[in-house]
Design a protein around this motif. Structure first.
Motif, PDB file in Angstrom:
ATOM      1  N   CYS A   1     -10.871   3.462   6.590  1.00 45.28           N
ATOM      2  CA  CYS A   1     -11.722   4.490   5.988  1.00 45.28           C
ATOM      3  C   CYS A   1     -12.570   5.200   7.038  1.00 45.28           C
ATOM      4  CB  CYS A   1     -12.633   3.866   4.920  1.00 45.28           C
ATOM      5  SG  CYS A   1     -11.779   3.349   3.414  1.00 45.28           S
TER       6      CYS A   1
ATOM      7  N   ASN B   1      -9.580  -6.589   3.649  1.00 42.50           N
ATOM      8  CA  ASN B   1     -10.713  -5.722   3.331  1.00 42.50           C
ATOM      9  C   ASN B   1     -11.307  -5.106   4.602  1.00 42.50           C
ATOM     10  OD1 ASN B   1     -10.422  -6.338   0.623  1.00 42.50           O
ATOM     11  ND2 ASN B   1     -12.009  -7.920   0.628  1.00 42.50           N
TER      12      ASN B   1
ATOM     13  N   TRP C   1       0.838  -1.198   0.000  1.00 39.81           N
ATOM     14  CA  TRP C   1       0.000   0.000   0.000  1.00 39.81           C
ATOM     15  C   TRP C   1       0.877   1.254   0.000  1.00 39.81           C
ATOM     16  CZ3 TRP C   1      -4.615  -0.756   3.957  1.00 39.81           C
ATOM     17  CH2 TRP C   1      -5.417  -1.815   3.518  1.00 39.81           C
TER      18      TRP C   1
ATOM     19  N   ARG D   1      -9.140  -2.343   5.687  1.00 40.67           N
ATOM     20  CA  ARG D   1      -9.344  -1.178   4.824  1.00 40.67           C
ATOM     21  C   ARG D   1     -10.621  -0.422   5.206  1.00 40.67           C
ATOM     22  NH1 ARG D   1      -7.095   2.911   2.798  1.00 40.67           N
ATOM     23  NH2 ARG D   1      -8.368   3.914   1.216  1.00 40.67           N
TER      24      ARG D   1
ATOM     25  N   ASP E   1      -3.613   3.754   0.438  1.00 42.14           N
ATOM     26  CA  ASP E   1      -4.402   3.362  -0.740  1.00 42.14           C
ATOM     27  C   ASP E   1      -3.809   2.079  -1.338  1.00 42.14           C
ATOM     28  OD1 ASP E   1      -6.033   5.499  -0.458  1.00 42.14           O
ATOM     29  OD2 ASP E   1      -5.109   6.709  -2.042  1.00 42.14           O
ATOM     30  N   PRO E   2      -4.644   1.082  -1.585  1.00 40.80           N
ATOM     31  CA  PRO E   2      -4.143  -0.159  -2.206  1.00 40.80           C
ATOM     32  C   PRO E   2      -3.542   0.112  -3.573  1.00 40.80           C
ATOM     33  CG  PRO E   2      -6.352  -0.476  -1.293  1.00 40.80           C
ATOM     34  CD  PRO E   2      -6.069   1.005  -1.273  1.00 40.80           C
TER      35      PRO E   2
END
Length: 262
Positions: free
Chosen positions: A244, A237, A169, A240, A260-261
């Protein structure tokens, strides 16, 4: 100033009038008269010392002057809870816990979890086994090795894949340091990851590391207690999504493009 009763304990114990004020005691040397009873031959040395002390101080009491209390820990002389709190830690030593746990932007429960991890106080199977408590022995993420904190968070193939994926990332390359030798403690590995990231993103990477450790622990608990199993990608996920939410909560150090991936 240390109270006289502690400087001259024998005199204080022998005195018949322990409730006198200093002004009352030195007027006409009343404190000497208060000692004039019983066997006081062993008090001569302290009597002379106290007499010399009074003479050196040249005390001059003014009846109209009121006693004042001064808080010596503040320049203003006024009490403050801040200085009283700091006094409790006077002489204490500092370590990496403050920088790597307590000063990090993260929910309090994650900080407490990280503190337990770095103290090796999490209830992994090795600790349960030492207590003779029921345990499943194996790491539930790989089913290969005895579950210890070192294995679960750093050596397990499942965990290594998580760290390796996240290291791709944006500005997260330092996470690849999670695969350091097992001889390193958890705190040393976190410090190595932060050092490899650089000062510009150090604050964000500290929070992300704590979040990843927490999600690994949650996945472990889901498998042990809820019999639910997620894939590596599902865990990533979930990390992530949580990241967020932290971004939306106003944590500026992890705003895009950080994390950010690829």
């Amino acid at each position: 100033m240390i109270p006289l009763q502690f400087c001259f304990p024998s005199l204080f114990k022998h005195s018949r009038r322990k409730g006198r004020t200093v002004a009352q005691a030195i007027t006409d040397d009343r404190w000497v008269l208060d000692l004039a009873h019983g066997n006081n031959s062993n008090l001569v040395s302290e009597v002379l010392d106290l007499h010399r002390l009074i003479q050196r101080r040249q005390l001059n009491f003014q009846a109209e002057d009121q006693d004042q209390i001064r808080w010596n820990l503040e320049g203003s002389g006024q009490y403050s809870s801040r200085s009283a709190y700091a006094l409790q830690f006077l002489g204490s030593t500092t370590g990496m816990f403050q920088a790597m746990i307590w000063a990090i932007w993260a929910p309090a429960k994650l900080k407490m979890f990280a503190w337990l991890l770095h103290q090796n106080r999490l209830w992994c199977n090795d600790r349960l086994q030492r207590r003779g408590w029921p345990n499943s022995y194996f790491c539930q993420l790989c089913l290969r090795n005895l579950e210890t904190s070192a294995h679960l968070f750093w050596s397990c193939p499942f965990t290594k894949t998580v760290w390796t994926s996240l290291s791709s990332w944006q500005h997260c390359q330092g996470l690849s340091k999670a695969c350091l030798p097992n001889e390193c403690s958890s705190l040393e590995k976190v410090e190595a990851m932060v050092s490899a990231t650089g000062p510009a993103h150090a604050k964000g990477i500290k929070s992300l590391i704590m979040l990843v450790l927490w999600k690994i622990w949650q996945e472990r608990n889901n498998r042990v207690f809820r019999k639910k199993e997620a894939t590596v990608q599902a865990v990533i996920n979930d990390i992530r999504r949580e990241l967020c939410l932290w971004q939306q909560g106003g944590f500026k150090s992890i705003l895009s493009p950080f994390g950010d991936p690829p």
